[in-house]
Design a protein around this motif. Structure first.
Motif, PDB file in Angstrom:
ATOM      1  N   LYS A 126     -12.183  -3.081  -8.780  1.00 47.15           N
ATOM      2  CA  LYS A 126     -12.912  -4.192  -8.144  1.00 47.15           C
ATOM      3  C   LYS A 126     -13.141  -3.806  -6.546  1.00 47.15           C
ATOM      4  O   LYS A 126     -13.931  -4.598  -5.955  1.00 47.15           O
ATOM      5  CB  LYS A 126     -11.621  -5.218  -8.361  1.00 47.15           C
ATOM      6  N   ASN A 127     -12.579  -2.654  -6.017  1.00 48.02           N
ATOM      7  CA  ASN A 127     -12.759  -2.683  -4.634  1.00 48.02           C
ATOM      8  C   ASN A 127     -13.517  -1.302  -4.234  1.00 48.02           C
ATOM      9  O   ASN A 127     -13.711  -1.044  -2.976  1.00 48.02           O
ATOM     10  CB  ASN A 127     -11.448  -2.439  -3.757  1.00 48.02           C
ATOM     11  N   ALA A 128     -14.065  -0.934  -5.366  1.00 49.55           N
ATOM     12  CA  ALA A 128     -14.893   0.286  -5.102  1.00 49.55           C
ATOM     13  C   ALA A 128     -16.181   0.242  -5.040  1.00 49.55           C
ATOM     14  O   ALA A 128     -17.079  -0.667  -5.656  1.00 49.55           O
ATOM     15  CB  ALA A 128     -14.637   1.212  -6.372  1.00 49.55           C
ATOM     16  N   ASN A 129     -17.183   1.224  -4.244  1.00 47.64           N
ATOM     17  CA  ASN A 129     -18.530   1.451  -4.524  1.00 47.64           C
ATOM     18  C   ASN A 129     -18.709   2.391  -5.513  1.00 47.64           C
ATOM     19  O   ASN A 129     -18.037   3.397  -5.759  1.00 47.64           O
ATOM     20  CB  ASN A 129     -18.918   1.942  -3.098  1.00 47.64           C
ATOM     21  N   MET A 159     -23.052  -2.303 -12.691  1.00 47.25           N
ATOM     22  CA  MET A 159     -22.754  -1.684 -11.318  1.00 47.25           C
ATOM     23  C   MET A 159     -23.646  -2.343 -10.221  1.00 47.25           C
ATOM     24  O   MET A 159     -23.420  -2.576  -9.097  1.00 47.25           O
ATOM     25  CB  MET A 159     -22.832  -0.077 -11.320  1.00 47.25           C
ATOM     26  N   GLU A 160     -25.007  -2.521 -10.786  1.00 52.84           N
ATOM     27  CA  GLU A 160     -25.939  -2.944  -9.765  1.00 52.84           C
ATOM     28  C   GLU A 160     -25.776  -4.511  -9.687  1.00 52.84           C
ATOM     29  O   GLU A 160     -25.738  -5.116  -8.235  1.00 52.84           O
ATOM     30  CB  GLU A 160     -27.512  -2.779 -10.324  1.00 52.84           C
ATOM     31  N   ASP A 161     -25.312  -5.236 -10.650  1.00 54.62           N
ATOM     32  CA  ASP A 161     -24.921  -6.704 -10.664  1.00 54.62           C
ATOM     33  C   ASP A 161     -23.646  -6.893  -9.409  1.00 54.62           C
ATOM     34  O   ASP A 161     -23.891  -7.967  -9.047  1.00 54.62           O
ATOM     35  CB  ASP A 161     -24.853  -7.293 -11.838  1.00 54.62           C
ATOM     36  N   SER A 162     -22.924  -5.825  -9.327  1.00 53.14           N
ATOM     37  CA  SER A 162     -21.829  -6.246  -8.612  1.00 53.14           C
ATOM     38  C   SER A 162     -22.074  -6.006  -7.056  1.00 53.14           C
ATOM     39  O   SER A 162     -21.391  -6.418  -6.279  1.00 53.14           O
ATOM     40  CB  SER A 162     -20.851  -4.929  -8.778  1.00 53.14           C
ATOM     41  N   GLY A 163     -23.381  -5.515  -6.796  1.00 53.70           N
ATOM     42  CA  GLY A 163     -23.607  -5.462  -5.264  1.00 53.70           C
ATOM     43  C   GLY A 163     -23.108  -4.205  -4.588  1.00 53.70           C
ATOM     44  O   GLY A 163     -23.268  -4.144  -3.373  1.00 53.70           O
TER      45      GLY A 163
END
Length: 286
Positions: A126-129, A159-163
């Motif tokens: 949850k905290n990763a790029n 992944m894209e949706d997460s920003g």
């Protein structure tokens, strides 16, 4: 900097598919098959602790697919990302960056999980790029018919949706020096378009995360190319270039899919580049 091997699980694939045109009588000497012609494989990831960054290279399959899906891959053993991280005193929420060599399900599936009520998907870190590259992202999100089954939308699009999706630079040739994550990257197009092979400078050694350019130690001879590769003749050229470079410079090759050999070194012989030493991660990293 510290490095840690992270075992996300083990599985099996058809040995013939893993070795392409090479006869079973030859490949089974190094990678013996069971009665279903399946060979043991690993999904060994690599964790880089570098200052404030904790970078995970690849994530394995994850656990969100159906029982039928996993039934094709004969999962075995007790390894998991969470157990491996815990062994070294880490939690998945500590991960700052997830670097994906490519977006086939066995390399990126663990990056995304079901949300709490199983109505959709969310990042498993949850905290990763999440790191890919623009060419491979386009290749994976608009896949060809042959490779489509390896690119699962539920693994990729969230992944894209997460920003938090990031892209590395693309090199002018096949080598990117000093990427945004601090290591060099060798780009290879034979297995899939713009697969990325991290090359980490560690205590005077070069540790190369081999992904699917060299799945197991048994794949060292140049013609031993997987049936899964999109451009097998290009893989031949890329393997030859990389293995010669590895033998010339004493690289340590970290094997993602070899269930039994963690790291190898190679040497030049009359038959081409061949195995020199088999090493454990503990021997190389400590």
């Amino acid at each position: 900097m510290n490095l840690y091997p992270i075992n996300s699980g083990n599985f099996k694939l058809d040995g013939g598919a893993m070795f392409g045109v090479v006869p079973k009588s030859i490949w089974s000497r190094t990678n013996p098959a069971d009665d279903k012609n399946m060979i043991d494989l690993g999904a060994r990831c690599l964790l880089i602790e570098d200052g404030n960054r904790l970078i995970l290279i690849d994530t394995g399959m994850g656990n969100k697919q159906s029982e039928k899906f996993f039934g094709y891959y004969y999962m075995w053993g007790d390894d998991s990302i969470d157990n491996s991280l815990k062994k070294y005193g880490f939690h998945r929420d500590d991960i700052t960056d997830v670097f994906l060599t490519h977006l086939h399900f066995d390399h990126c599936g663990g990056a995304i999980q079901w949300n709490k009520d199983r109505t959709g998907y969310e990042p498993a870190f949850k905290n990763a790029n999440f790191w890919s590259n623009t060419d491979h992202w386009e290749w994976a999100t608009n896949p060809n018919a042959r490779e489509k089954a390896s690119f699962l939308k539920e693994n990729i699009l969230p992944m894209e949706d997460s920003g938090r999706l990031k892209f590395t630079k693309l090199p002018e040739d096949n080598m990117l020096k000093h990427s945004a994550l601090g290591f060099d990257i060798f780009f290879a197009d034979g297995h899939t378009d713009k697969q990325m092979i991290p090359m980490i400078n560690y205590k005077g050694k070069t540790i190369c995360f081999m992904a699917d350019l060299l799945p197991t130690a048994g794949h060292l001879p140049l013609p031993y190319v997987m049936g899964y590769d999109m451009r097998p003749l290009l893989t031949l050229n890329e393997k030859e270039k990389f293995l010669n470079m590895a033998a010339d410079n004493g690289f340590y090759l970290f094997l993602e899919h070899d269930a039994y050999n963690e790291i190898i070194t190679v040497k030049h012989t009359e038959k081409g580049v061949r195995l020199e030493n088999i090493l454990t991660a503990e021997e190389v990293f400590n």
